[in-house]
Motif scaffolding. Structure first.
Motif, PDB file in Angstrom:
ATOM      1  N   PRO A 131      -6.105 -14.135   6.077  1.00 31.28           N
ATOM      2  CA  PRO A 131      -4.743 -13.582   6.118  1.00 31.28           C
ATOM      3  C   PRO A 131      -4.685 -12.154   5.582  1.00 31.28           C
ATOM      4  O   PRO A 131      -5.439 -11.773   4.682  1.00 31.28           O
ATOM      5  CB  PRO A 131      -3.953 -14.542   5.220  1.00 31.28           C
ATOM      6  N   LEU A 132      -3.784 -11.364   6.139  1.00 33.64           N
ATOM      7  CA  LEU A 132      -3.624  -9.968   5.764  1.00 33.64           C
ATOM      8  C   LEU A 132      -3.245  -9.849   4.288  1.00 33.64           C
ATOM      9  O   LEU A 132      -2.387 -10.581   3.787  1.00 33.64           O
ATOM     10  CB  LEU A 132      -2.539  -9.322   6.624  1.00 33.64           C
ATOM     11  N   SER A 221      -3.744  -8.407 -11.906  1.00 39.29           N
ATOM     12  CA  SER A 221      -4.331  -9.518 -11.154  1.00 39.29           C
ATOM     13  C   SER A 221      -4.136 -10.815 -11.924  1.00 39.29           C
ATOM     14  O   SER A 221      -3.740 -10.817 -13.092  1.00 39.29           O
ATOM     15  CB  SER A 221      -5.823  -9.278 -10.896  1.00 39.29           C
ATOM     16  N   LEU A 222      -4.424 -11.927 -11.242  1.00 37.36           N
ATOM     17  CA  LEU A 222      -4.364 -13.269 -11.843  1.00 37.36           C
ATOM     18  C   LEU A 222      -3.009 -13.533 -12.498  1.00 37.36           C
ATOM     19  O   LEU A 222      -2.924 -14.125 -13.570  1.00 37.36           O
ATOM     20  CB  LEU A 222      -5.507 -13.453 -12.844  1.00 37.36           C
ATOM     21  N   ILE A 223      -1.954 -13.086 -11.822  1.00 39.19           N
ATOM     22  CA  ILE A 223      -0.592 -13.313 -12.315  1.00 39.19           C
ATOM     23  C   ILE A 223      -0.201 -14.728 -11.908  1.00 39.19           C
ATOM     24  O   ILE A 223       0.012 -15.012 -10.726  1.00 39.19           O
ATOM     25  CB  ILE A 223       0.375 -12.277 -11.715  1.00 39.19           C
ATOM     26  N   GLN A 224      -0.109 -15.623 -12.887  1.00 41.48           N
ATOM     27  CA  GLN A 224       0.105 -17.036 -12.586  1.00 41.48           C
ATOM     28  C   GLN A 224       1.116 -17.645 -13.542  1.00 41.48           C
ATOM     29  O   GLN A 224       1.128 -17.317 -14.732  1.00 41.48           O
ATOM     30  CB  GLN A 224      -1.229 -17.798 -12.683  1.00 41.48           C
ATOM     31  N   VAL A 258      -1.801  -8.675  -2.790  1.00 41.81           N
ATOM     32  CA  VAL A 258      -1.096  -9.936  -2.541  1.00 41.81           C
ATOM     33  C   VAL A 258      -1.152 -10.240  -1.047  1.00 41.81           C
ATOM     34  O   VAL A 258      -1.025  -9.345  -0.207  1.00 41.81           O
ATOM     35  CB  VAL A 258       0.371  -9.856  -3.019  1.00 41.81           C
ATOM     36  N   GLU A 259      -1.380 -11.507  -0.716  1.00 38.31           N
ATOM     37  CA  GLU A 259      -1.382 -11.887   0.698  1.00 38.31           C
ATOM     38  C   GLU A 259       0.026 -11.741   1.275  1.00 38.31           C
ATOM     39  O   GLU A 259       1.013 -12.123   0.642  1.00 38.31           O
ATOM     40  CB  GLU A 259      -1.866 -13.329   0.873  1.00 38.31           C
ATOM     41  N   GLU A 260       0.113 -11.200   2.449  1.00 41.27           N
ATOM     42  CA  GLU A 260       1.405 -10.982   3.097  1.00 41.27           C
ATOM     43  C   GLU A 260       2.180 -12.287   3.248  1.00 41.27           C
ATOM     44  O   GLU A 260       3.411 -12.305   3.145  1.00 41.27           O
ATOM     45  CB  GLU A 260       1.187 -10.350   4.472  1.00 41.27           C
ATOM     46  N   ARG A 261       1.478 -13.403   3.454  1.00 46.69           N
ATOM     47  CA  ARG A 261       2.138 -14.682   3.687  1.00 46.69           C
ATOM     48  C   ARG A 261       2.728 -15.288   2.409  1.00 46.69           C
ATOM     49  O   ARG A 261       3.474 -16.261   2.485  1.00 46.69           O
ATOM     50  CB  ARG A 261       1.170 -15.672   4.318  1.00 46.69           C
ATOM     51  N   ASN A 262       2.403 -14.723   1.237  1.00 47.85           N
ATOM     52  CA  ASN A 262       2.928 -15.218  -0.038  1.00 47.85           C
ATOM     53  C   ASN A 262       4.316 -14.609  -0.244  1.00 47.85           C
ATOM     54  O   ASN A 262       4.510 -13.673  -1.026  1.00 47.85           O
ATOM     55  CB  ASN A 262       1.988 -14.857  -1.186  1.00 47.85           C
ATOM     56  N   ALA A 263       5.295 -15.146   0.458  1.00 46.19           N
ATOM     57  CA  ALA A 263       6.618 -14.542   0.507  1.00 46.19           C
ATOM     58  C   ALA A 263       7.275 -14.431  -0.859  1.00 46.19           C
ATOM     59  O   ALA A 263       7.937 -13.434  -1.172  1.00 46.19           O
ATOM     60  CB  ALA A 263       7.513 -15.330   1.456  1.00 46.19           C
ATOM     61  N   TYR A 269       7.529  -8.712  -6.233  1.00 50.34           N
ATOM     62  CA  TYR A 269       6.959  -7.386  -6.424  1.00 50.34           C
ATOM     63  C   TYR A 269       7.864  -6.305  -5.827  1.00 50.34           C
ATOM     64  O   TYR A 269       7.931  -5.188  -6.348  1.00 50.34           O
ATOM     65  CB  TYR A 269       5.555  -7.325  -5.827  1.00 50.34           C
ATOM     66  N   GLN A 270       8.560  -6.636  -4.766  1.00 50.32           N
ATOM     67  CA  GLN A 270       9.512  -5.680  -4.194  1.00 50.32           C
ATOM     68  C   GLN A 270      10.630  -5.375  -5.197  1.00 50.32           C
ATOM     69  O   GLN A 270      11.041  -4.231  -5.360  1.00 50.32           O
ATOM     70  CB  GLN A 270      10.098  -6.219  -2.896  1.00 50.32           C
ATOM     71  N   LYS A 271      11.111  -6.396  -5.889  1.00 54.77           N
ATOM     72  CA  LYS A 271      12.138  -6.188  -6.918  1.00 54.77           C
ATOM     73  C   LYS A 271      11.616  -5.304  -8.048  1.00 54.77           C
ATOM     74  O   LYS A 271      12.389  -4.580  -8.682  1.00 54.77           O
ATOM     75  CB  LYS A 271      12.594  -7.536  -7.481  1.00 54.77           C
ATOM     76  N   LEU A 272      10.322  -5.359  -8.287  1.00 56.68           N
ATOM     77  CA  LEU A 272       9.714  -4.553  -9.340  1.00 56.68           C
ATOM     78  C   LEU A 272       9.248  -3.200  -8.822  1.00 56.68           C
ATOM     79  O   LEU A 272       8.473  -2.520  -9.492  1.00 56.68           O
ATOM     80  CB  LEU A 272       8.544  -5.315  -9.963  1.00 56.68           C
ATOM     81  N   THR A 273       9.725  -2.816  -7.634  1.00 54.93           N
ATOM     82  CA  THR A 273       9.556  -1.500  -6.987  1.00 54.93           C
ATOM     83  C   THR A 273       8.194  -1.280  -6.350  1.00 54.93           C
ATOM     84  O   THR A 273       7.865  -0.163  -5.962  1.00 54.93           O
ATOM     85  CB  THR A 273       9.868  -0.338  -7.950  1.00 54.93           C
ATOM     86  N   PHE A 274       7.372  -2.328  -6.203  1.00 60.69           N
ATOM     87  CA  PHE A 274       6.086  -2.156  -5.512  1.00 60.69           C
ATOM     88  C   PHE A 274       6.324  -1.960  -4.018  1.00 60.69           C
ATOM     89  O   PHE A 274       7.167  -2.619  -3.418  1.00 60.69           O
ATOM     90  CB  PHE A 274       5.193  -3.377  -5.728  1.00 60.69           C
ATOM     91  N   GLN A 275       5.565  -1.046  -3.442  1.00 61.09           N
ATOM     92  CA  GLN A 275       5.590  -0.810  -1.998  1.00 61.09           C
ATOM     93  C   GLN A 275       4.159  -0.835  -1.471  1.00 61.09           C
ATOM     94  O   GLN A 275       3.209  -0.507  -2.197  1.00 61.09           O
ATOM     95  CB  GLN A 275       6.250   0.527  -1.671  1.00 61.09           C
ATOM     96  N   THR A 276       4.016  -1.204  -0.206  1.00 61.21           N
ATOM     97  CA  THR A 276       2.680  -1.311   0.379  1.00 61.21           C
ATOM     98  C   THR A 276       2.067   0.064   0.572  1.00 61.21           C
ATOM     99  O   THR A 276       2.614   0.906   1.281  1.00 61.21           O
ATOM    100  CB  THR A 276       2.727  -2.077   1.702  1.00 61.21           C
ATOM    101  N   HIS A 277       0.950   0.295  -0.067  1.00 58.32           N
ATOM    102  CA  HIS A 277       0.193   1.537   0.052  1.00 58.32           C
ATOM    103  C   HIS A 277      -0.681   1.497   1.302  1.00 58.32           C
ATOM    104  O   HIS A 277      -0.687   2.421   2.112  1.00 58.32           O
ATOM    105  CB  HIS A 277      -0.661   1.713  -1.207  1.00 58.32           C
ATOM    106  N   HIS A 278      -1.410   0.386   1.459  1.00 54.15           N
ATOM    107  CA  HIS A 278      -2.190   0.121   2.671  1.00 54.15           C
ATOM    108  C   HIS A 278      -2.476  -1.372   2.707  1.00 54.15           C
ATOM    109  O   HIS A 278      -2.025  -2.120   1.820  1.00 54.15           O
ATOM    110  CB  HIS A 278      -3.479   0.954   2.711  1.00 54.15           C
ATOM    111  N   THR A 279      -3.166  -1.828   3.700  1.00 50.55           N
ATOM    112  CA  THR A 279      -3.489  -3.245   3.844  1.00 50.55           C
ATOM    113  C   THR A 279      -4.996  -3.399   4.050  1.00 50.55           C
ATOM    114  O   THR A 279      -5.716  -2.424   4.302  1.00 50.55           O
ATOM    115  CB  THR A 279      -2.755  -3.863   5.036  1.00 50.55           C
TER     116      THR A 279
END
Length: 286
Positions: A131-132, A221-224, A258-263, A269-279
């Motif tokens: 998955p992407l 990483s490893l945010i659980q 983060v996998e794209e499918r992990n909605a 992460y979007q709420k925390l202002t993260f944006q996709t840099h690349h894939t």
């Protein structure tokens, strides 16, 4: 983009797309999507490689070959950035031979759109794709501004080394944690391990933060979060604590994968202002 007498081949964030011309009924030119310079993608990928250090590494020109006994895809795949000092086909052959010598299935991580030619060559060889994965970034200060202090939640404990309970929670999530995994997790000099504990002292949320690269990227990483403690804001709680630590270490920007499918995670992460840099796609040999 490649146009032949029969097909149109496009490089997309999810890999190459080949469309027969007889299926195209209308087309128009659209402005190019804003994308980071190739040098920025390379720099971030190298920082991420330092942040997740495979114990066995070799180079193929500028490409990096990584092996870690099959624990996680990132640590067991080639990173095709720069010039492999040979033709693309010969480079893929060499990757397959190197992983065969290490008793592993060959895998290649392809940052997009930088590695679009590699993806196209792997498509032709019948390699499959996992998955992407989204590589997302933000400024640490911006992430902190998007969160609020939570005095109603237990204090986040930060440590220089993981506890056995921290390791156990990661192992539950990852389906095991061999010695190689522990070497990867603790293989970065500037690192912090966050935990939120319940009243019994068991962790209900964990995360890892490391600083790597000449630009001093904070890698999260490893945010659980334990299943019984979800939807309480604990993930943002531990990320905020690590972000405050990173500012003290003069790390201005942060990234995560983060996998794209992990909605649910993508939405957080979007709420925390993260944006996709690349894939990137993790490709696996047949």
């Amino acid at each position: 983009m490649e146009l032949t007498e029969t097909d149109l081949t496009l490089a997309t964030p999810k890999g190459t797309l080949r469309v027969p011309l007889n299926e195209i009924h209308r087309a128009k030119r659209v402005p190019a999507a804003r994308r980071p310079p190739a040098a920025d993608v390379v720099a971030l990928e190298l920082a991420a490689n330092e942040a997740w250090p495979a114990p066995t590494q070799a180079t193929l020109g500028s490409w990096i070959l990584r092996a870690a006994g099959n624990w996680t895809g990132r640590a067991n795949s080639a990173l095709p950035i720069g010039d492999p000092d040979r033709t693309l086909e010969a480079a893929i052959d060499a990757v397959e031979q190197w992983y065969a010598a290490h008793g592993q299935r060959a895998m290649i991580n392809t940052p997009m759109p930088l590695a679009a030619p590699v993806n196209a060559a792997l498509d032709a060889r019948g390699w499959t794709a996992r998955p992407l994965t989204l590589v997302q970034t933000t400024r640490v200060t911006t992430m902190l501004e998007a969160t609020t202090a939570r005095p109603d939640l237990p204090t986040v404990e930060l440590a220089d080394t993981p506890t056995d309970a921290w390791y156990a929670m990661v192992a539950d999530h990852k389906g095991g944690l061999p010695p190689t995994g522990r070497r990867i997790i603790t293989g970065v000099r500037e690192a912090v391990f966050a935990s939120v504990l319940n009243p019994d002292g068991a962790p209900i949320a964990v995360a890892r933060g490391v600083i790597t690269g000449p630009d001093r990227w904070l890698g999260l990483s490893l945010i659980q979060t334990a299943p019984t403690a979800r939807r309480r804001g604990l993930a943002a709680h531990v990320m905020r604590a690590i972000g405050q630590w990173a500012l003290q270490q003069q790390a201005p920007r942060t990234y995560l994968q983060v996998e794209e499918r992990n909605a649910a995670a993508v939405a957080l992460y979007q709420k925390l202002t993260f944006q996709t840099h690349h894939t990137y796609l993790t490709r696996e040999a047949p």
